[in-house]
Design a protein around this motif. Structure first.
Motif, short mmCIF file in Angstrom:
data_model
loop_
_atom_site.label_atom_id
_atom_site.label_comp_id
_atom_site.label_asym_id
_atom_site.label_seq_id
_atom_site.Cartn_x
_atom_site.Cartn_y
_atom_site.Cartn_z
N ALA A 219 47.51 25.30 41.93
CA ALA A 219 47.68 26.52 43.16
C ALA A 219 48.52 27.37 43.62
O ALA A 219 48.35 28.23 43.91
CB ALA A 219 47.33 25.09 44.42
N GLU A 220 49.83 27.09 43.16
CA GLU A 220 50.78 27.59 43.51
C GLU A 220 50.84 29.95 42.75
O GLU A 220 51.03 29.90 42.77
CB GLU A 220 51.65 27.64 43.47
CG GLU A 220 52.34 26.19 44.30
CD GLU A 220 52.98 26.75 45.71
OE1 GLU A 220 52.79 28.18 45.80
OE2 GLU A 220 52.48 25.64 46.75
N THR A 221 50.33 28.76 42.08
CA THR A 221 49.41 29.75 40.35
C THR A 221 48.92 30.54 40.33
O THR A 221 49.55 31.94 40.28
CB THR A 221 49.97 29.18 38.95
OG1 THR A 221 50.92 28.68 38.69
CG2 THR A 221 50.16 30.22 38.43
N GLU A 222 47.96 30.46 41.13
CA GLU A 222 46.81 30.89 41.72
C GLU A 222 47.53 31.96 42.45
O GLU A 222 47.04 32.79 42.91
CB GLU A 222 45.63 30.21 42.12
CG GLU A 222 44.89 29.23 41.33
CD GLU A 222 43.95 28.25 41.82
OE1 GLU A 222 43.87 28.20 42.53
OE2 GLU A 222 42.48 28.44 40.17
N GLU A 223 48.48 31.74 43.64
CA GLU A 223 48.98 32.04 44.43
C GLU A 223 49.65 33.43 44.01
O GLU A 223 49.55 34.58 44.26
CB GLU A 223 49.62 31.30 45.56
CG GLU A 223 50.36 32.07 46.72
CD GLU A 223 49.34 33.48 47.50
OE1 GLU A 223 49.98 33.55 47.72
OE2 GLU A 223 48.31 32.49 48.01
N GLU A 224 50.23 32.83 43.10
CA GLU A 224 50.97 34.31 42.22
C GLU A 224 50.22 35.12 41.65
O GLU A 224 50.62 36.33 42.08
CB GLU A 224 52.08 33.56 41.44
CG GLU A 224 53.14 34.48 40.80
CD GLU A 224 53.63 33.63 39.17
OE1 GLU A 224 54.33 34.47 38.70
OE2 GLU A 224 52.97 32.44 38.76
N ARG A 225 49.34 35.04 41.17
CA ARG A 225 48.43 35.55 40.40
C ARG A 225 47.51 36.74 41.49
O ARG A 225 47.50 37.97 41.62
CB ARG A 225 47.54 35.09 39.73
CG ARG A 225 45.97 36.37 39.55
CD ARG A 225 44.97 35.65 38.44
NE ARG A 225 43.77 34.87 38.90
CZ ARG A 225 43.06 33.82 38.39
NH1 ARG A 225 42.63 33.20 37.43
NH2 ARG A 225 42.39 33.29 39.60
N SER A 226 47.04 36.24 43.03
CA SER A 226 46.55 37.13 44.19
C SER A 226 47.46 37.87 43.97
O SER A 226 47.22 38.78 44.22
CB SER A 226 46.49 35.53 45.12
OG SER A 226 46.22 36.54 46.00
N LEU A 227 49.11 37.45 44.46
CA LEU A 227 50.23 38.21 45.06
C LEU A 227 50.24 39.40 43.61
O LEU A 227 49.89 40.56 44.53
CB LEU A 227 51.68 37.85 45.68
CG LEU A 227 50.93 37.01 46.44
CD1 LEU A 227 52.71 36.15 46.84
CD2 LEU A 227 50.91 37.41 47.76
N VAL A 228 50.36 39.03 42.29
CA VAL A 228 50.65 40.00 41.29
C VAL A 228 48.87 41.49 41.62
O VAL A 228 49.33 42.22 41.25
CB VAL A 228 50.84 39.40 39.88
CG1 VAL A 228 50.77 40.31 38.68
CG2 VAL A 228 52.39 38.79 40.11
N GLU A 229 48.21 40.75 41.77
CA GLU A 229 46.66 41.53 41.56
C GLU A 229 46.85 41.94 42.85
O GLU A 229 46.92 43.49 42.44
CB GLU A 229 45.71 40.80 41.56
CG GLU A 229 44.24 41.52 41.27
CD GLU A 229 43.88 40.28 41.35
OE1 GLU A 229 41.94 40.42 40.05
OE2 GLU A 229 42.82 38.83 41.49
N ALA A 230 47.43 41.98 43.65
CA ALA A 230 47.12 42.89 45.46
C ALA A 230 47.83 44.27 44.96
O ALA A 230 48.47 45.26 44.80
CB ALA A 230 48.02 41.88 45.88
N ASP A 231 49.38 43.87 44.76
CA ASP A 231 50.24 44.31 44.31
C ASP A 231 49.93 45.35 42.74
O ASP A 231 50.15 46.81 42.83
CB ASP A 231 52.09 43.98 43.20
CG ASP A 231 53.47 45.04 43.47
OD1 ASP A 231 53.49 45.72 44.78
OD2 ASP A 231 53.90 45.25 42.38
N MET A 232 49.19 44.81 42.13
CA MET A 232 48.73 45.56 41.11
C MET A 232 48.02 46.97 41.51
O MET A 232 48.10 48.44 41.28
CB MET A 232 48.19 45.28 39.72
CG MET A 232 47.86 45.56 38.97
SD MET A 232 46.81 44.93 37.19
CE MET A 232 45.46 44.93 37.84
N ASN A 233 47.22 46.36 42.53
CA ASN A 233 46.09 47.59 43.02
C ASN A 233 46.77 48.18 43.67
O ASN A 233 46.94 50.02 43.87
CB ASN A 233 45.17 46.84 43.74
CG ASN A 233 44.19 45.30 43.04
OD1 ASN A 233 44.37 46.00 41.76
ND2 ASN A 233 43.35 44.97 43.61
N ASN A 234 47.90 48.07 44.36
CA ASN A 234 48.51 48.78 44.94
C ASN A 234 49.13 50.14 44.34
O ASN A 234 49.13 51.01 44.98
CB ASN A 234 49.92 48.32 45.82
CG ASN A 234 49.07 47.45 47.72
OD1 ASN A 234 48.65 47.71 47.67
ND2 ASN A 234 49.76 46.40 47.88
#
Length: 213
Positions: free
Chosen positions: A82-97
């Motif tokens: 679950a925590e790794t999925e949250e990390e992936r979500s943050l990285v993906e959002a930053d990648m899009n930015n």
């Protein structure tokens, strides 16, 4: 001369505008760093639980202790996932930015390069036709001449400002492109970790089921 002033009037430095994306990028990195600390802590807890399960397997203890250890391991693995999925979500959002910033910077750079080419063309024409000299010496009086000289000096400053802005944009664009590549690699690594952990969780469940039987 008027054409030169008109062209340079279209040039607006974007230094102030780019400070907001830079601030947001720093905040995004801070969130990712904090999340990675949580992920790392769960990873360590999971490794400790796995070590405990491995030790119990070698001992001739009760099946219930092994089952409880497996349940603890599965709970920690679920939390880790679950925590790794949250990390992936943050990285993906930053990648899009970052990707959006790359597109924006690329468009701004292309615009300023075209503008600079136009400025150089006009400046060359003014030089070859002695337009600057004619403009100065066609002044009505000394005060008007001083004003016109000041205008020409202002034009020169704008030339330099535009050139400096282009250099800055080129550097920033390359940095953002490098960051985008790094984020994509990070996302791929996190995705592989999640796939491995989900497979391991399924194996944990099968092993716990066998221990019950």
């Amino acid at each position: 001369m008027r054409a030169t002033l008109y062209t340079l009037a279209r040039f607006v430095l974007i230094v102030v505008l780019t400070t907001t994306p830079l601030l947001l990028s720093a905040q995004s990195q801070q969130k990712i760093d904090e999340q990675r600390k949580r992920v790392e802590q769960y990873r360590k807890d999971l490794e400790s639980a796995k070590s405990e399960v491995s030790t119990l397997k070698k001992e001739k203890g009760s099946a219930s202790r092994k089952v409880e250890a497996l349940k603890k391991q599965m709970n920690l693995r679920n939390n880790y996932i679950a925590e790794t999925e949250e990390e992936r979500s943050l990285v993906e959002a930053d990648m899009n930015n970052v990707s959006n910033r790359c597109d924006s910077l690329s468009q701004e750079l292309e615009h300023n390069l075209k503008l600079y080419a136009e400025v150089v063309r006009i400046a060359h024409r003014n030089y070859t036709q002695n337009n600057f000299t004619s403009y100065i010496f066609s002044a009505e009086n000394a005060s008007d001449m001083a004003r016109r000289i000041g205008q020409i000096e202002h034009v020169g400053e704008k030339y330099r400002a535009l050139a400096d802005s282009i250099k800055s944009q080129e550097v920033r664009l390359q940095l953002e492109r490098d960051k985008l590549t790094a984020r994509r690699n990070e996302l791929d690594s996190i995705t592989r970790t999640l796939e491995d952990e989900r497979k391991a969780l399924a194996a944990d469940k099968e092993e716990a089921q066998r221990s019950y039987n």
